[in-house]
Design a protein around this motif. Structure first.
Motif, PDB file in Angstrom:
ATOM      1  N   VAL A 162       0.860  -1.185   0.000  1.00  0.00           N
ATOM      2  CA  VAL A 162       0.000   0.000   0.000  1.00  0.00           C
ATOM      3  C   VAL A 162       0.896   1.235   0.000  1.00  0.00           C
ATOM      4  CG1 VAL A 162      -1.843   1.248   1.162  1.00  0.00           C
ATOM      5  CG2 VAL A 162      -1.751  -1.252   1.317  1.00  0.00           C
ATOM      6  N   PRO A 163       0.813   2.074  -1.038  1.00  0.00           N
ATOM      7  CA  PRO A 163       1.700   3.239  -1.131  1.00  0.00           C
ATOM      8  C   PRO A 163       1.542   4.191   0.059  1.00  0.00           C
ATOM      9  CG  PRO A 163       0.588   2.840  -3.220  1.00  0.00           C
ATOM     10  CD  PRO A 163      -0.073   1.958  -2.206  1.00  0.00           C
ATOM     11  N   GLU A 164       2.661   4.702   0.545  1.00  0.00           N
ATOM     12  CA  GLU A 164       2.634   5.645   1.661  1.00  0.00           C
ATOM     13  C   GLU A 164       1.837   6.894   1.306  1.00  0.00           C
ATOM     14  OE1 GLU A 164       3.736   5.370   4.734  1.00  0.00           O
ATOM     15  OE2 GLU A 164       4.449   3.317   4.421  1.00  0.00           O
ATOM     16  N   ALA A 165       1.957   7.345   0.050  1.00  0.00           N
ATOM     17  CA  ALA A 165       1.235   8.551  -0.377  1.00  0.00           C
ATOM     18  C   ALA A 165      -0.273   8.345  -0.308  1.00  0.00           C
ATOM     19  CB  ALA A 165       1.658   8.941  -1.795  1.00  0.00           C
ATOM     20  N   LEU A 166      -0.710   7.110  -0.498  1.00  0.00           N
ATOM     21  CA  LEU A 166      -2.138   6.806  -0.421  1.00  0.00           C
ATOM     22  C   LEU A 166      -2.591   6.734   1.034  1.00  0.00           C
ATOM     23  CD1 LEU A 166      -4.323   6.346  -2.498  1.00  0.00           C
ATOM     24  CD2 LEU A 166      -3.822   3.893  -2.424  1.00  0.00           C
ATOM     25  N   LEU A 167      -1.788   6.122   1.868  1.00  0.00           N
ATOM     26  CA  LEU A 167      -2.103   6.068   3.297  1.00  0.00           C
ATOM     27  C   LEU A 167      -2.213   7.470   3.891  1.00  0.00           C
ATOM     28  CD1 LEU A 167       0.206   3.139   4.483  1.00  0.00           C
ATOM     29  CD2 LEU A 167      -2.284   3.087   4.233  1.00  0.00           C
ATOM     30  N   ALA A 168      -1.395   8.388   3.374  1.00  0.00           N
ATOM     31  CA  ALA A 168      -1.408   9.762   3.888  1.00  0.00           C
ATOM     32  C   ALA A 168      -2.727  10.472   3.595  1.00  0.00           C
ATOM     33  CB  ALA A 168      -0.246  10.555   3.292  1.00  0.00           C
ATOM     34  N   ARG A 169      -3.492   9.968   2.610  1.00  0.00           N
ATOM     35  CA  ARG A 169      -4.776  10.584   2.264  1.00  0.00           C
ATOM     36  C   ARG A 169      -5.924  10.022   3.098  1.00  0.00           C
ATOM     37  NH1 ARG A 169      -4.001  14.525   1.827  1.00  0.00           N
ATOM     38  NH2 ARG A 169      -1.781  14.232   2.066  1.00  0.00           N
ATOM     39  N   LEU A 170      -5.632   9.048   3.977  1.00  0.00           N
ATOM     40  CA  LEU A 170      -6.681   8.412   4.776  1.00  0.00           C
ATOM     41  C   LEU A 170      -6.900   9.175   6.078  1.00  0.00           C
ATOM     42  CD1 LEU A 170      -8.607   5.960   4.878  1.00  0.00           C
ATOM     43  CD2 LEU A 170      -6.796   4.702   6.063  1.00  0.00           C
ATOM     44  N   GLU A 171      -8.140   9.520   6.330  1.00  0.00           N
ATOM     45  CA  GLU A 171      -8.527  10.242   7.534  1.00  0.00           C
ATOM     46  C   GLU A 171      -8.399   9.324   8.755  1.00  0.00           C
ATOM     47  OE1 GLU A 171      -9.021  13.345   9.199  1.00  0.00           O
ATOM     48  OE2 GLU A 171     -10.231  13.769   7.422  1.00  0.00           O
ATOM     49  N   THR A 172      -8.078   9.914   9.899  1.00  0.00           N
ATOM     50  CA  THR A 172      -8.098   9.146  11.143  1.00  0.00           C
ATOM     51  C   THR A 172      -9.504   8.592  11.375  1.00  0.00           C
ATOM     52  OG1 THR A 172      -6.360  10.523  12.096  1.00  0.00           O
ATOM     53  CG2 THR A 172      -7.696   9.253  13.631  1.00  0.00           C
ATOM     54  N   VAL A 191      -7.254  -1.577   5.573  1.00  0.00           N
ATOM     55  CA  VAL A 191      -6.353  -0.774   6.394  1.00  0.00           C
ATOM     56  C   VAL A 191      -7.194   0.262   7.133  1.00  0.00           C
ATOM     57  CG1 VAL A 191      -4.338   0.737   6.442  1.00  0.00           C
ATOM     58  CG2 VAL A 191      -4.506  -1.061   4.703  1.00  0.00           C
ATOM     59  N   THR A 192      -7.081   0.282   8.447  1.00  0.00           N
ATOM     60  CA  THR A 192      -7.767   1.293   9.240  1.00  0.00           C
ATOM     61  C   THR A 192      -6.730   2.213   9.879  1.00  0.00           C
ATOM     62  OG1 THR A 192      -7.838  -0.250  11.108  1.00  0.00           O
ATOM     63  CG2 THR A 192      -9.793  -0.113   9.710  1.00  0.00           C
ATOM     64  N   ARG A 193      -7.097   3.466  10.033  1.00  0.00           N
ATOM     65  CA  ARG A 193      -6.181   4.437  10.627  1.00  0.00           C
ATOM     66  C   ARG A 193      -6.731   4.941  11.955  1.00  0.00           C
ATOM     67  NH1 ARG A 193      -3.202   9.601   7.640  1.00  0.00           N
ATOM     68  NH2 ARG A 193      -1.788  10.058   9.390  1.00  0.00           N
ATOM     69  N   SER A 194      -5.910   4.869  12.967  1.00  0.00           N
ATOM     70  CA  SER A 194      -6.257   5.413  14.278  1.00  0.00           C
ATOM     71  C   SER A 194      -5.214   6.455  14.657  1.00  0.00           C
ATOM     72  CB  SER A 194      -6.289   4.301  15.336  1.00  0.00           C
ATOM     73  OG  SER A 194      -4.973   3.800  15.563  1.00  0.00           O
ATOM     74  N   GLU A 195      -5.375   7.049  15.819  1.00  0.00           N
ATOM     75  CA  GLU A 195      -4.390   8.032  16.266  1.00  0.00           C
ATOM     76  C   GLU A 195      -3.032   7.381  16.531  1.00  0.00           C
ATOM     77  OE1 GLU A 195      -6.006  10.034  19.623  1.00  0.00           O
ATOM     78  OE2 GLU A 195      -7.576  11.080  18.458  1.00  0.00           O
ATOM     79  N   ASP A 196      -3.033   6.056  16.694  1.00  0.00           N
ATOM     80  CA  ASP A 196      -1.787   5.334  16.964  1.00  0.00           C
ATOM     81  C   ASP A 196      -1.093   4.842  15.699  1.00  0.00           C
ATOM     82  OD1 ASP A 196      -2.123   5.610  19.732  1.00  0.00           O
ATOM     83  OD2 ASP A 196      -3.455   3.864  19.775  1.00  0.00           O
ATOM     84  N   GLY A 197      -1.757   4.972  14.537  1.00  0.00           N
ATOM     85  CA  GLY A 197      -1.144   4.524  13.292  1.00  0.00           C
ATOM     86  C   GLY A 197      -2.103   3.703  12.453  1.00  0.00           C
ATOM     87  N   PHE A 198      -1.541   2.764  11.678  1.00  0.00           N
ATOM     88  CA  PHE A 198      -2.319   1.980  10.720  1.00  0.00           C
ATOM     89  C   PHE A 198      -2.370   0.508  11.125  1.00  0.00           C
ATOM     90  CE2 PHE A 198      -0.526   5.566   8.409  1.00  0.00           C
ATOM     91  CZ  PHE A 198      -1.637   6.078   7.756  1.00  0.00           C
ATOM     92  N   ASP A 199      -3.522  -0.094  10.891  1.00  0.00           N
ATOM     93  CA  ASP A 199      -3.692  -1.518  11.144  1.00  0.00           C
ATOM     94  C   ASP A 199      -4.105  -2.188   9.840  1.00  0.00           C
ATOM     95  OD1 ASP A 199      -4.060  -3.865  13.035  1.00  0.00           O
ATOM     96  OD2 ASP A 199      -6.047  -3.748  12.120  1.00  0.00           O
ATOM     97  N   HIS A 200      -3.389  -3.260   9.457  1.00  0.00           N
ATOM     98  CA  HIS A 200      -3.670  -3.994   8.230  1.00  0.00           C
ATOM     99  C   HIS A 200      -4.312  -5.339   8.571  1.00  0.00           C
ATOM    100  CE1 HIS A 200      -0.709  -1.050   6.972  1.00  0.00           C
ATOM    101  NE2 HIS A 200      -0.866  -1.380   5.708  1.00  0.00           N
TER     102      HIS A 200
END
Length: 219
Positions: A162-172, A191-200
């Motif tokens: 999963v590209p980092e640039a794409l992950l950066a567009r994901l809202e918390t 992939v879910t995004r929390s305040e602690d980071g990303f979970d795959h």
């Protein structure tokens, strides 16, 4: 009196939806969207007779229109909510973007192939979705930062990572859904995004073509 053509079309739609339910599709909002959005409108005319079948359909540029049960698996994993911002990577025919819009999403769709982007825009306009979907000829793996962040991201293809640039567009609190190549096969990934980071989280095998980075001007 119901005209024969209308009755036949209704029967095909019912059979199409029942086939999806038989494959385990239970998301009522998604099924309603698939009922409302005619897949044949987005399929190349020579393959329109296959549109209400649960099969993939060839598109230009060596791409394919993903089989409906696979579309359902991906979109279902998004856990769509009305009015959420959705980034779609890989517009293809425009069909999935129309489904996301029909489910209440505010959709930005990126397509690397110019010829597909132009055709998808035309179909979305003809289907009444032009005001609901912003479609761009762009590299979905490097989305423009000015687009901001999205609550949902759908990647219509298999990725190596999963590209980092794409992950950066994901809202918390947001979800990204696509497929990862694992031991030679495509596996559903959420992939879910929390305040602690990303979970795959990996899911089952999905039959969907790979996505390549970069832009193509190919006609």
């Amino acid at each position: 009196m119901i005209e024969e053509g209308a009755s036949s079309e209704s029967e095909r739609t019912v059979a199409f939806l029942l086939s999806l339910r038989a494959r385990g599709v239970r998301d009522l909002a998604l099924l309603r969207a698939m009922e409302r959005v005619p897949r044949e409108h987005f399929a190349p005319s020579r393959f329109a007779d296959l549109a209400r079948q649960d099969v993939s359909v060839p598109l230009p540029c060596g791409q394919t229109m993903t089989a409906p049960h696979t579309v359902a698996a991906l979109v279902g994993a998004l856990e769509m909510k009305p009015d959420c911002r959705v980034l779609e990577v890989g517009s293809g025919s425009g069909y999935v973007a129309a489904l996301l819009a029909a489910m209440g999403g505010k959709v930005v769709s990126l397509e690397r192939y110019r010829t597909l982007a132009l055709a998808a825009h035309e179909r979305l306009t003809g289907g009444g979705f032009a005001q609901l979907v912003e479609l761009r000829h762009a590299d979905g793996f490097q989305p423009d930062r000015t687009l901001g962040r999205f609550e949902r991201i759908l990647v219509n293809g298999v990725m190596q990572t999963v590209p980092e640039a794409l992950l950066a567009r994901l809202e918390t609190g947001g979800r990204l859904v696509g497929a990862l190549r694992v031991e030679g096969v495509g596996r559903l990934v959420v992939v879910t995004r929390s305040e602690d980071g990303f979970d795959h989280a990996l899911g089952g095998v999905v039959r969907i073509p790979p996505l390549a980075p970069g832009l193509s001007q190919a006609l």
